[in-house]
Design a protein around this motif. Structure first.
Motif, short mmCIF file in Angstrom:
data_model
loop_
_atom_site.label_atom_id
_atom_site.label_comp_id
_atom_site.label_asym_id
_atom_site.label_seq_id
_atom_site.Cartn_x
_atom_site.Cartn_y
_atom_site.Cartn_z
N THR A 50 0.84 -1.20 0.00
CA THR A 50 0.00 0.00 0.00
C THR A 50 0.87 1.24 0.00
N ILE A 51 0.50 2.21 -0.82
CA ILE A 51 1.30 3.44 -0.87
C ILE A 51 0.40 4.65 -0.70
N LYS A 52 0.81 5.49 0.25
CA LYS A 52 0.06 6.72 0.51
C LYS A 52 0.79 7.86 -0.20
N THR A 53 0.10 8.53 -1.07
CA THR A 53 0.76 9.61 -1.82
C THR A 53 0.16 10.96 -1.41
N PRO A 54 0.98 12.02 -1.47
CA PRO A 54 0.45 13.33 -1.06
C PRO A 54 -0.61 13.87 -2.00
N ARG A 55 -0.63 13.38 -3.24
CA ARG A 55 -1.66 13.82 -4.19
C ARG A 55 -1.94 12.72 -5.23
N PRO A 56 -3.02 12.87 -5.98
CA PRO A 56 -3.33 11.83 -6.96
C PRO A 56 -2.40 11.87 -8.18
N PHE A 57 -2.25 10.74 -8.81
CA PHE A 57 -1.38 10.64 -9.99
C PHE A 57 -2.14 10.04 -11.17
N ALA A 58 -1.59 10.28 -12.37
CA ALA A 58 -2.27 9.82 -13.58
C ALA A 58 -1.86 8.40 -13.96
N LYS A 59 -0.66 8.03 -13.57
CA LYS A 59 -0.13 6.73 -13.99
C LYS A 59 0.70 6.13 -12.87
N ALA A 60 0.69 4.83 -12.76
CA ALA A 60 1.56 4.16 -11.77
C ALA A 60 2.18 2.94 -12.42
N LYS A 61 3.52 2.89 -12.37
CA LYS A 61 4.22 1.73 -12.92
C LYS A 61 4.80 0.95 -11.75
N ILE A 62 4.33 -0.27 -11.58
CA ILE A 62 4.81 -1.08 -10.47
C ILE A 62 5.77 -2.14 -11.01
N SER A 63 6.87 -2.33 -10.30
CA SER A 63 7.81 -3.37 -10.74
C SER A 63 8.31 -4.13 -9.51
N ALA A 64 8.59 -5.39 -9.73
CA ALA A 64 9.12 -6.23 -8.65
C ALA A 64 10.35 -6.97 -9.17
N GLU A 65 11.39 -7.01 -8.36
CA GLU A 65 12.59 -7.77 -8.73
C GLU A 65 12.69 -8.96 -7.79
N PHE A 66 12.84 -10.13 -8.36
CA PHE A 66 12.82 -11.34 -7.53
C PHE A 66 13.57 -12.48 -8.22
N ALA A 67 13.86 -13.49 -7.44
CA ALA A 67 14.39 -14.74 -8.01
C ALA A 67 13.28 -15.77 -7.88
N ASN A 68 13.18 -16.65 -8.86
CA ASN A 68 12.08 -17.60 -8.92
C ASN A 68 12.64 -19.03 -8.92
N PRO A 69 13.21 -19.47 -7.80
CA PRO A 69 13.92 -20.76 -7.80
C PRO A 69 13.01 -21.96 -8.06
#
Lengths: 519, 140
Positions: free
Chosen positions: A80-99
């Motif tokens: 969950t992310i609390k932002t000070p104001r609204p945004f038009a776009k959000a790019k989420i990325s995750a870096e992980f290993a998948n053994p």
């Protein structure tokens, strides 16, 4: 000397909170338009909360290369992310290993109704991966076009093969090339790819003659037409009978595939009283020079039945009326210029037909495929259902008009104006590729490979997908279905969200202030 | 290192830490006020308690070092007199304080207004009293 240095040091110290205050303003107002929040194995951004709350323990590991990671064994991973104001776009990325080769990853964002909007970022499909090895491939971002390769035959069998003439498989240079010039649909399979916008009507040629529909029609109507290599060109003649109170302004909306492509507003004739007074005909032109090919729908959104369509003139040759048609060539409306009682005839493609009239004078016997449908009472629906022997388009004869007809199909005035707006569909890829299939088109997002065996998954949310709750929070989720059930684990190195909005500049600052404070 | 150099460094450090105390205390109060009116403005990006730690640390150091100094300087006469500037400053601060209380108690309606006016007056009187007490002590 010491005093001077002291003075300088004091000034520097006082500057620290001032600079810090500017930094806070920058973080809160995000004038640059980009705000990033992230969580790694050890710490999270102050904006982030509820990270991986399903994990009963916070287990942190370290690879031999010194990369620290958070061990994930439960599904899903909240963020969950609390932002000070609204945004038009959000790019989420995750870096992980998948053994343990977790096969499916979905990113989601909580919508206003509490449900999550999911985006599949990876869904392993062994058939697609096999095709990637065996067939010819065109890859454009996450989209793939697989073309069956020419068969390899040994020299001794060549003579036998040559006797059987086989049509060569057409090669395409790009996926858009393929979509705009589709081969026969029975040679194509799709995987997570929608080709419906690219399917054309077979053997269609634009007409060089205008089609005139002179029947008088009453109230709102929905017209379906087909366009290919021609402008969309409709001319409507309207007249307002002013039997109901209120202004009769309305819109004509043209849409393709459910998306609006044109809207034209038609104003009232100036009479808002229910006086029955009628003014001159009003002509309205609907024109698009180069519309995309395909079926288009024209909605004439008249509010009530005061609006009459006196004439339709169009350059299109295929014109059908969807759902209903209200035939109004009757003496009841003789106040309208040139309208008098006359018989009407339409053709019906639907399985059912309902008919009703609002006036005693229009009680009559309609014939549907030579079978009678008697209208005995006003404002009562009379229904016809076709039987198994009644196939194709059926003739409907209406001796007196002033009848509202509705159907689950279409009405046309001439057999040549009919077409099937369901232009066909490409079947989805199954467990294997049948021998007659020469093309497979797929949307197959893959995980980005980083160094040292780390993988990266990304998804973007924008527009209505991006819901910020009343606490100013965006609730993300990384769904890894089957992870705990199959005792798999993930090594999560980092999860990051980059929010973007329009930057604040001197040119848009005042507009933003006006919008914010409703000036 | 000679004693003079050490004394010089000690003096500079004391003065700088006293300055840090003033700056951090003022900053803390301002940021606390901003945070109170716009929750998350500061705490969303920075732990305000870090600043409180700096205030406490530098404050303790300043008080201890000032005590040592005052022991050394005992007997020196210090003359503190209320100036018009001080009164103006106190009045302005009281008005600001009353205004803030008014904003925070606006949900109470007229009662909130009364509370804020009384609070402002109390702050004003207490400040004047403190200053005049110091002056009287000085005169004794």
């Amino acid at each position: 000397m010491v005093d001077k240095l002291m003075k300088f040091a004091k000034i520097a110290l006082w500057l620290v909170p001032i600079v810090f205050l500017f930094w806070l303003f920058n973080k809160n107002f995000v004038p640059g338009g980009i705000l990033t929040a992230k969580c790694d194995a050890d710490k999270c951004s102050k904006l982030a909360a509820a990270f991986a709350t399903k994990e009963p323990e916070k287990i942190i590991g370290e690879t031999k290369d010194g990369d620290r990671y958070r061990l994930i064994a439960h599904d899903p991973i909240y963020f969950t992310i609390k932002t000070p104001r609204p945004f038009a776009k959000a790019k989420i990325s995750a870096e992980f290993a998948n053994p343990d080769n977790q096969p499916v990853f979905n990113f989601g964002l909580q919508a206003a109704n509490g449900a999550y909007v999911f985006k599949n970022v990876f869904s392993q499909n062994s058939l697609i991966e096999q095709l990637e090895k065996d067939w010819e491939v065109i890859k454009e971002n996450d989209s793939y076009l697989f073309t069956r390769p020419p068969e390899q035959v040994s020299d001794d069998k060549k003579d036998d093969i040559e006797k059987i003439e086989k049509k060569p498989i057409k090669k395409y240079s790009s996926i858009s090339d393929f979509a705009n010039d589709l081969p026969p649909l029975d040679e194509v399979r799709a995987h997570n790819y929608d080709l419906s916008d690219y399917i054309r009507l077979k053997d269609y040629k634009p007409s060089d003659k205008r089609l005139e529909i002179g029947n008088t029609l009453r109230g709102p109507h929905e017209i379906v037409t087909y366009i290919e290599n021609e402008p969309l060109d409709f001319k409507f003649s309207f007249q307002d009978i002013n039997r109901h109170k209120g202004a009769d302004n309305f819109s004509i909306i043209v849409s393709r595939g459910g998306k609006k492509v044109l809207e034209k507003k038609v104003s009232d004739d100036g009479i808002s009283k229910a006086s029955g007074a009628v003014k001159d005909l009003k002509e309205v032109k609907i024109y698009l020079e180069k519309p995309a090919f395909g079926a288009h729908t024209i909605f004439i959104q008249a509010k009530d039945d005061d609006i009459f369509i006196k004439n339709i003139s169009t350059a299109q040759s295929l014109v059908m009326f969807s759902n209903h048609i209200y035939l109004a060539d009757d003496d009841e409306y003789k106040v309208l210029e040139g309208v008098a009682s006359k018989a009407s005839g339409v053709l019906l493609s639907g399985q059912t037909l309902s008919a009703r009239t609002s006036h005693k004078g229009a009680l009559q016997t309609i014939t549907v495929d030579k079978k009678p449908l008697i209208l005995k009472e006003v404002n009562k629906e009379y229904e016809f259902k076709r039987n198994k022997t009644q196939i194709g388009i059926l003739q409907v004869a209406i001796p007196k008009s002033d009848v509202y007809l509705s159907t689950d199909g279409f009405f046309v005035f001439d057999r040549r104006q009919f077409f099937n707006p369901d232009l066909g569909a490409v079947l989805n890829l199954g467990a294997d590729v049948p021998a007659n299939i020469n093309y497979v088109v797929a949307q197959y997002p893959k995980l980005t490979e980083l160094s040292n065996g780390w993988l990266k998954a990304e998804a973007e949310f924008s527009g209505q997908e991006l819901y910020r709750d009343d606490k100013g929070q965006y609730s993300f989720i990384l769904q890894v279905p089957g992870l705990p059930e199959n005792k798999r684990i993930l090594k999560l190195r980092k999860i990051e969200v980059e929010f973007t909005k329009e930057p604040i500049t001197v040119f848009n600052l005042w507009t933003k202030v006006k919008t914010k404070f409703k000036l | 290192m000679t004693i003079q150099t050490f004394q010089l460094i000690w003096k500079v450090a004391k003065e700088l830490i006293a300055e840090i105390f003033k700056i951090s205390l003022l900053s803390y109060l301002i940021f606390y006020l901003i945070e109170d009116f716009f929750p998350g403005f500061v705490s969303g990006f920075f732990g305000i308690n870090i600043l409180l730690g700096i205030v406490a640390g530098s404050g303790v150091f300043t008080v201890v070092s000032q005590k040592e100094e005052s022991k050394e300087g005992e007997g020196k006469e210090v003359k503190n007199k209320i100036r018009a500037r001080d009164i103006v400053f106190i009045v302005i601060l009281s008005i600001i304080a009353g205004g803030l209380i008014c904003i925070k108690t606006k949900d109470l309606g007229k009662l909130g207004l009364v509370i804020s006016i009384i609070s402002g007056i109390i702050i004003l009187l207490m400040s004047i009293l403190l200053l005049t007490e110091e002056e009287k002590n000085d005169q004794i």
